[in-house]
Design a protein around this motif. Structure first.
Motif, short mmCIF file in Angstrom:
data_model
loop_
_atom_site.label_atom_id
_atom_site.label_comp_id
_atom_site.label_asym_id
_atom_site.label_seq_id
_atom_site.Cartn_x
_atom_site.Cartn_y
_atom_site.Cartn_z
N GLY A 86 0.78 -1.23 0.00
CA GLY A 86 0.00 0.00 0.00
C GLY A 86 0.80 1.27 0.00
N GLY A 87 2.15 1.15 0.08
CA GLY A 87 3.00 2.33 -0.04
C GLY A 87 3.43 2.98 1.25
N GLU A 88 2.81 2.61 2.38
CA GLU A 88 3.18 3.15 3.69
C GLU A 88 3.20 1.99 4.68
N VAL A 89 4.36 1.71 5.28
CA VAL A 89 4.49 0.52 6.13
C VAL A 89 5.31 0.81 7.38
N PHE A 90 5.19 -0.09 8.35
CA PHE A 90 6.18 -0.24 9.41
C PHE A 90 7.18 -1.30 8.93
N MET A 91 8.39 -1.28 9.50
CA MET A 91 9.38 -2.27 9.10
C MET A 91 10.21 -2.71 10.29
N TYR A 92 10.45 -4.04 10.37
CA TYR A 92 11.27 -4.62 11.43
C TYR A 92 12.37 -5.45 10.81
N GLY A 93 13.63 -5.07 11.07
CA GLY A 93 14.77 -5.80 10.56
C GLY A 93 15.55 -6.47 11.66
N VAL A 94 16.01 -7.69 11.41
CA VAL A 94 16.77 -8.48 12.38
C VAL A 94 18.14 -8.82 11.80
N SER A 95 19.18 -8.67 12.60
CA SER A 95 20.55 -9.03 12.23
C SER A 95 20.95 -8.30 10.94
N SER A 96 21.41 -9.01 9.91
CA SER A 96 21.78 -8.30 8.68
C SER A 96 20.58 -7.63 8.03
N GLY A 97 19.38 -8.09 8.38
CA GLY A 97 18.17 -7.44 7.90
C GLY A 97 18.04 -6.01 8.40
N VAL A 98 18.75 -5.68 9.48
CA VAL A 98 18.80 -4.30 9.97
C VAL A 98 19.44 -3.41 8.90
N ALA A 99 20.59 -3.84 8.41
CA ALA A 99 21.31 -3.05 7.41
C ALA A 99 20.48 -2.88 6.15
N LEU A 100 19.77 -3.94 5.75
CA LEU A 100 18.94 -3.86 4.55
C LEU A 100 17.75 -2.93 4.77
N ALA A 101 17.12 -3.01 5.94
CA ALA A 101 16.01 -2.11 6.26
C ALA A 101 16.47 -0.66 6.24
N LEU A 102 17.68 -0.41 6.75
CA LEU A 102 18.22 0.95 6.74
C LEU A 102 18.51 1.43 5.32
N GLU A 103 18.97 0.52 4.46
CA GLU A 103 19.20 0.88 3.05
C GLU A 103 17.90 1.33 2.40
N ALA A 104 16.81 0.60 2.71
CA ALA A 104 15.51 0.97 2.14
C ALA A 104 15.01 2.28 2.74
N ALA A 105 15.23 2.44 4.05
CA ALA A 105 14.67 3.61 4.75
C ALA A 105 15.34 4.92 4.36
N LYS A 106 16.59 4.85 3.91
CA LYS A 106 17.29 6.10 3.59
C LYS A 106 16.97 6.62 2.19
N ARG A 107 16.20 5.87 1.43
CA ARG A 107 15.81 6.33 0.10
C ARG A 107 14.75 7.43 0.21
N PRO A 108 14.82 8.42 -0.65
CA PRO A 108 13.79 9.47 -0.64
C PRO A 108 12.40 8.87 -0.86
N GLY A 109 11.43 9.29 -0.05
CA GLY A 109 10.06 8.79 -0.19
C GLY A 109 9.94 7.31 0.04
N ALA A 110 10.70 6.77 1.01
CA ALA A 110 10.77 5.32 1.22
C ALA A 110 9.44 4.69 1.57
N GLY A 111 8.54 5.44 2.18
CA GLY A 111 7.24 4.86 2.55
C GLY A 111 7.30 4.04 3.82
#
Length: 266
Positions: A86-111
């Motif tokens: 739907g374009g707007e979410v919460f996100m939970y990253g674990v272990s290396s998934g933390v780094a991946l979640a942060l990569e997604a979150a730092k994009r402009p308009g990440a949602g």
């Protein structure tokens, strides 16, 4: 309900959707996927409150694996999932998934409305051995030689798994599942970047991650891990730090679920 999305490079990403409520995406760590790892139990616990999406990261389970690998492509996978949710979410990253979640979150308009992160595997001081400088190269050589078992053993040694535990694991069905996704270990090292080499986090590395963020560690985790999580919370622009008493890197779903429910509901 199992479904798929198509990432920007054409890779098929398989995911499961359960529950009802605001959308929440779970991002696994190394070697884990929907049928192997913690996220199915976490999703089940969160389903009464959230519409939970958990997925097979590329190269694992039922997801595709388009070459060449790039961290940006894995972040694209999350972008496709966010759109499907739907374009707007919460996100939970674990272990290396933390780094991946942060990569997604730092994009402009990440949602991404809010982030929760559990134990980014990082060594940022001298309280633990730093990763070998040739770790990625050695791992890729083992994969290229189809020495998957050796690649898993090297990974386990790197993350501090006792040798007797590895010996026991090799005698169980778990080892076959680990070997099946061993080729994705270098992906995690690339996502993690310099996290394990004893360097402090650059102050501006995640300066664009302005979403409210909960950074967590376990009270029984090693000193280096807990130090790193505190430093992560310090460099993120809008973060708080929390320790979950009695937990290790293998945090229990029954402990995570109420913390995440409270955080994402507030």
């Amino acid at each position: 309900m199992s479904s798929t999305v198509t990432s920007a490079d054409g890779t098929t990403i398989a995911y499961t959707k359960v529950g009802s409520g605001p959308p929440l995406i779970l991002v696994d760590g190394a070697l884990c996927y929907r049928d192997f790892g913690p996220m199915a139990d976490v999703a089940k616990g969160l389903a009464p409150t959230f519409t939970v999406y958990y997925y097979d990261r590329r190269g694992r389970g039922e997801s595709g694996d388009t070459a060449p690998y790039a961290v940006e492509r894995e972040a694209d996978d999350l972008e496709a999932l966010i759109a499907a949710a739907g374009g707007e979410v919460f996100m939970y990253g674990v272990s290396s998934g933390v780094a991946l979640a942060l990569e997604a979150a730092k994009r402009p308009g990440a949602g991404i409305r809010k982030l929760a992160l559990y134990e980014l595997p990082a060594v940022t001081d001298n309280t633990a051995a730093h990763w070998p400088s040739d770790l990625l190269e050695r791992t890729e050589q083992l994969i290229a030689a189809d020495r998957r078992s050796d690649a898993v053993k090297l990974f386990m040694k790197t993350v501090g798994t006792p040798s007797f535990v590895v010996a026991i694991m090799r005698l169980t069905p778990v080892w076959k599942k680990l070997k099946a996704v061993a080729h994705t270990i270098p992906y995690d090292y690339r996502v993690l970047g310099d996290a394990g080499y004893g360097k402090p986090f650059p102050a501006d590395q995640w300066s664009s991650v302005t979403q409210p963020t909960l950074v967590m560690d376990g009270g029984k985790s090693p000193e280096y891990m807990r130090n790193s999580q505190r430093r992560l919370a310090e460099v993120l622009p809008n973060a708080q730090h929390r320790t979950l008493p009695g937990q290790t890197h293998m945090v229990k779903a029954a402990v995570q679920v109420p913390v995440l429910t409270e955080y994402f509901s507030s």
